[in-house]
Design a protein around this motif. Structure first.
Motif, PDB file in Angstrom:
ATOM      1  N   SER A   1       4.851 -30.686 -17.661  1.00 41.51           N
ATOM      2  CA  SER A   1       4.888 -29.335 -18.227  1.00 41.51           C
ATOM      3  C   SER A   1       3.977 -28.375 -17.457  1.00 41.51           C
ATOM      4  O   SER A   1       3.928 -27.188 -17.747  1.00 41.51           O
ATOM      5  CB  SER A   1       4.470 -29.367 -19.699  1.00 41.51           C
ATOM      6  OG  SER A   1       3.118 -29.727 -19.789  1.00 41.51           O
TER       7      SER A   1
ATOM      8  N   ARG B   1       1.181 -24.687  -9.396  1.00 41.39           N
ATOM      9  CA  ARG B   1       0.876 -24.659 -10.821  1.00 41.39           C
ATOM     10  C   ARG B   1       1.895 -23.775 -11.512  1.00 41.39           C
ATOM     11  O   ARG B   1       2.091 -22.615 -11.146  1.00 41.39           O
ATOM     12  CB  ARG B   1      -0.547 -24.124 -11.028  1.00 41.39           C
ATOM     13  CG  ARG B   1      -0.965 -23.961 -12.482  1.00 41.39           C
ATOM     14  CD  ARG B   1      -1.207 -25.312 -13.121  1.00 41.39           C
ATOM     15  NE  ARG B   1      -1.984 -25.202 -14.346  1.00 41.39           N
ATOM     16  CZ  ARG B   1      -1.477 -25.323 -15.568  1.00 41.39           C
ATOM     17  NH1 ARG B   1      -0.179 -25.535 -15.732  1.00 41.39           N
ATOM     18  NH2 ARG B   1      -2.259 -25.244 -16.621  1.00 41.39           N
ATOM     19  N   THR B   2       2.557 -24.308 -12.477  1.00 36.73           N
ATOM     20  CA  THR B   2       3.570 -23.516 -13.172  1.00 36.73           C
ATOM     21  C   THR B   2       3.292 -23.483 -14.667  1.00 36.73           C
ATOM     22  O   THR B   2       2.564 -24.309 -15.191  1.00 36.73           O
ATOM     23  CB  THR B   2       4.989 -24.094 -12.968  1.00 36.73           C
ATOM     24  OG1 THR B   2       4.968 -25.460 -13.364  1.00 36.73           O
ATOM     25  CG2 THR B   2       5.436 -23.987 -11.540  1.00 36.73           C
ATOM     26  N   VAL B   3       3.892 -22.516 -15.305  1.00 36.11           N
ATOM     27  CA  VAL B   3       3.793 -22.417 -16.759  1.00 36.11           C
ATOM     28  C   VAL B   3       5.193 -22.685 -17.302  1.00 36.11           C
ATOM     29  O   VAL B   3       6.141 -21.968 -16.960  1.00 36.11           O
ATOM     30  CB  VAL B   3       3.330 -21.011 -17.173  1.00 36.11           C
ATOM     31  CG1 VAL B   3       3.124 -20.949 -18.677  1.00 36.11           C
ATOM     32  CG2 VAL B   3       2.056 -20.642 -16.448  1.00 36.11           C
ATOM     33  N   ASN B   4       5.312 -23.713 -18.078  1.00 34.24           N
ATOM     34  CA  ASN B   4       6.615 -24.058 -18.663  1.00 34.24           C
ATOM     35  C   ASN B   4       6.537 -23.905 -20.175  1.00 34.24           C
ATOM     36  O   ASN B   4       5.752 -24.580 -20.827  1.00 34.24           O
ATOM     37  CB  ASN B   4       6.984 -25.497 -18.295  1.00 34.24           C
ATOM     38  CG  ASN B   4       7.187 -25.640 -16.801  1.00 34.24           C
ATOM     39  OD1 ASN B   4       8.035 -24.994 -16.216  1.00 34.24           O
ATOM     40  ND2 ASN B   4       6.365 -26.467 -16.162  1.00 34.24           N
ATOM     41  N   ILE B   5       7.348 -23.016 -20.664  1.00 35.60           N
ATOM     42  CA  ILE B   5       7.263 -22.692 -22.096  1.00 35.60           C
ATOM     43  C   ILE B   5       8.619 -22.830 -22.757  1.00 35.60           C
ATOM     44  O   ILE B   5       9.646 -22.468 -22.167  1.00 35.60           O
ATOM     45  CB  ILE B   5       6.744 -21.245 -22.269  1.00 35.60           C
ATOM     46  CG1 ILE B   5       5.361 -21.125 -21.634  1.00 35.60           C
ATOM     47  CG2 ILE B   5       6.679 -20.869 -23.738  1.00 35.60           C
ATOM     48  CD1 ILE B   5       4.830 -19.729 -21.662  1.00 35.60           C
TER      49      ILE B   5
ATOM     50  N   ALA C   1       0.980 -16.593 -17.459  1.00 33.11           N
ATOM     51  CA  ALA C   1       1.015 -17.107 -16.091  1.00 33.11           C
ATOM     52  C   ALA C   1      -0.121 -16.545 -15.238  1.00 33.11           C
ATOM     53  O   ALA C   1      -0.468 -17.106 -14.205  1.00 33.11           O
ATOM     54  CB  ALA C   1       2.355 -16.804 -15.456  1.00 33.11           C
TER      55      ALA C   1
END
Lengths: 315, 189
Positions: free
Chosen positions: B47, B103-107, B136
């Motif tokens: 995630s 680095r990612t933001v998974n929502i 983010a």
């Protein structure tokens, strides 16, 4: 800004399960355990590791910085391990990274600092973003008998040593209460540059060009020598037809001793060269350029410290 | 609100401690723990990254480090799962220090509504992307506390255990981050 996904396609448990590979973890673990078994146990040899690690590190840092380690490459973990275990090839690496090698006895400090930084009776690595992170680590170490050998971040100086670091860095010393104190740097003085002196019409001075005079003013045709003490330049210097005249430097920068001879007679006075307005203006321009250049060079020059024993870091 | 996945009974904890002791004596016995937590740790890392292969590599590294350090683990109030998450958290931070671009933001949409509630803002679907963009742009630490608290529904105690801070400190970090989110949200309104 980071990438972001909203409602990314979900990954199934089966897909995740497909990535499982316990066998490779076990193999890697076995290899590491075997490698680590070659490392000498901690205890009475700790101090030696400190000494070797510290000195080697300090030398490595100095060497790298002096030899132009402006943008160091990261070194491999293999090289780092060799640094500790066999103390070789350190000077050939060009690494100044926030990387510290930690060697610690069993049942030590892993709880406080994150388990992946420490392992029992073995060498492992910790990465820090800044000295604050390292400080928390070191504070924990103070309550244990853990042993640090650092490649770059922290190094120990046993006795008085000269440390040369890049001008971009600052040197910090670890205090007894766990703080990093910046070590004050006393900049090297700029080499003396002779500042031109103006000679004004009517001022007492003797006009003379000496063959052996190589000061800043020597390139100008009209050089007037003004006495340091007016009383020293009496009438006889002007009225006598001197056979020989010479100039030599004194212990004071910019002040010369002028010696005049006629047969057995010898007279001298201390003076300094002065230039008439037109030459003075040119000389001042040149002086300012030289001074600026020297100041710039000084700013870029590596900093050299004479430090006492203790634990140091650069930042 | 709290995710029950992270909670165990005393009996389960006791049984797990025995498994840990077994693994200390024989690394092969670590496989039981590996099988139990692999998916959780994988999902935790997945995630936060772009692709499943990177998540798999990081997961593998987490379990390798755990096995390497298992001799040091003793139950002092920090459950084994939290210990693994702490390794994962550190491993992820180390990875992104070297390579921030991944680095990612998974929502998931279902979590965004709850976050809007916390921010005391009305939730309109068109505002969703705005909030995600603000998320983010948060620092790694702030993003992590939001992810753990609101997307993974962890307790403050768990967040504290994973981040290696006190529970109070975890609360402060969460509320400060919410405050910042709220300010940023209104500035961009």
């Amino acid at each position: 800004m980071r990438n972001y996904n909203i409602d990314r396609e979900k990954i199934s448990s089966d897909e995740i399960s497909g990535f499982k590979d316990f066998k490779s973890i076990l193999q890697k673990h076995a290899q590491t355990t075997q490698d680590l078994a070659k490392i000498k146990p901690s205890g009475s040899v700790n101090k030696m590791y400190w000494v070797i690690g510290g000195v080697v590190s300090a030398v490595a840092i100095s060497a790298v910085l002096i030899l132009g380690g402006d943008s160091p490459d990261m070194i491999s973990s293999e090289v780092v391990e060799n640094t500790v275990v066999e103390n070789k090839e350190v000077l050939e690496t060009s690494a100044i990274e926030w990387q510290t090698i930690i060697r610690t006895p069993k049942n030590s400090i892993e709880e406080e600092i994150g388990v992946n930084a420490i392992s029992a009776n073995r060498v492992d690595f910790a990465w820090f973003e800044n000295s604050t992170e390292a400080l928390s680590l070191l504070q924990n170490v103070q309550t244990s008998d853990a042993d640090f050998v650092s490649n770059s971040l922290v190094f120990k100086v046993e006795n008085n040593e000269n440390i040369v670091i890049s001008n971009d860095n600052e040197l910090y010393k670890l205090t007894d209460d766990g703080r990093w104190n910046k070590v004050e740097y006393v900049p090297t003085e700029i080499s003396y540059i002779e500042k031109p002196v103006l000679w004004k019409k009517g001022e007492l001075a003797i006009k003379m060009n000496f063959q052996n005079f190589d000061g800043q003013a020597s390139k100008y045709e009209n050089v007037f020598w003004k006495p340091v003490n007016l009383m020293d330049l009496d009438e006889s210097f002007f009225s006598t037809d001197w056979e020989h005249a010479a100039v030599k430097k004194t212990s004071v920068d910019g002040v010369y001793n002028l010696v005049f001879k006629l047969g057995e007679i010898e007279k001298s006075f201390n003076g300094y060269p002065a230039l008439p307005k037109s030459d003075f203006d040119r000389a001042m321009k040149e002086y300012n350029q030289k001074l600026f250049k020297a100041q710039e060079e000084l700013k870029k020059a590596p900093k050299e410290y004479r430090v006492s024993g203790g634990v140091y870091t650069i930042k | 609100m709290i995710n029950k996945e992270f909670h165990k009974t005393k009996r389960e904890i006791k049984s797990e401690l025995q498994e840990i002791e077994d693994a200390k004596k024989n690394p092969k016995r670590f496989e039981i723990l590996y099988n139990r937590y692999h998916e959780q740790i994988f999902r935790y890392l997945y995630s936060r990254v772009d692709n499943s292969h990177l998540a798999a590599d990081l997961t593998s590294q987490v379990f390798y480090k755990a096995l390497l350090n298992i001799d040091n683990y003793s139950f002092k109030g920090v459950p084994f799962a939290s210990w693994l998450y702490r390794i994962a958290y550190n491993e992820m931070n180390m990875h992104f220090r070297k390579d921030t671009k991944n680095r990612t933001v998974n929502i998931e949409s279902e979590h965004i509504g709850g976050l809007f509630e916390e921010l005391e803002e009305d939730y309109y679907s068109e505002e969703k992307e705005k909030l995600v963009k603000i998320l983010a742009g948060l620092s790694d630490e702030r993003l992590s506390v939001i992810e753990m608290r609101f997307f993974e529904k962890r307790s403050f105690k768990e967040i504290a255990e994973i981040m290696g801070i006190t529970e109070n400190n975890a609360k402060v970090k969460v509320y400060r981050t919410l405050d910042k989110l709220k300010k940023n949200f209104n500035i961009r309104a």
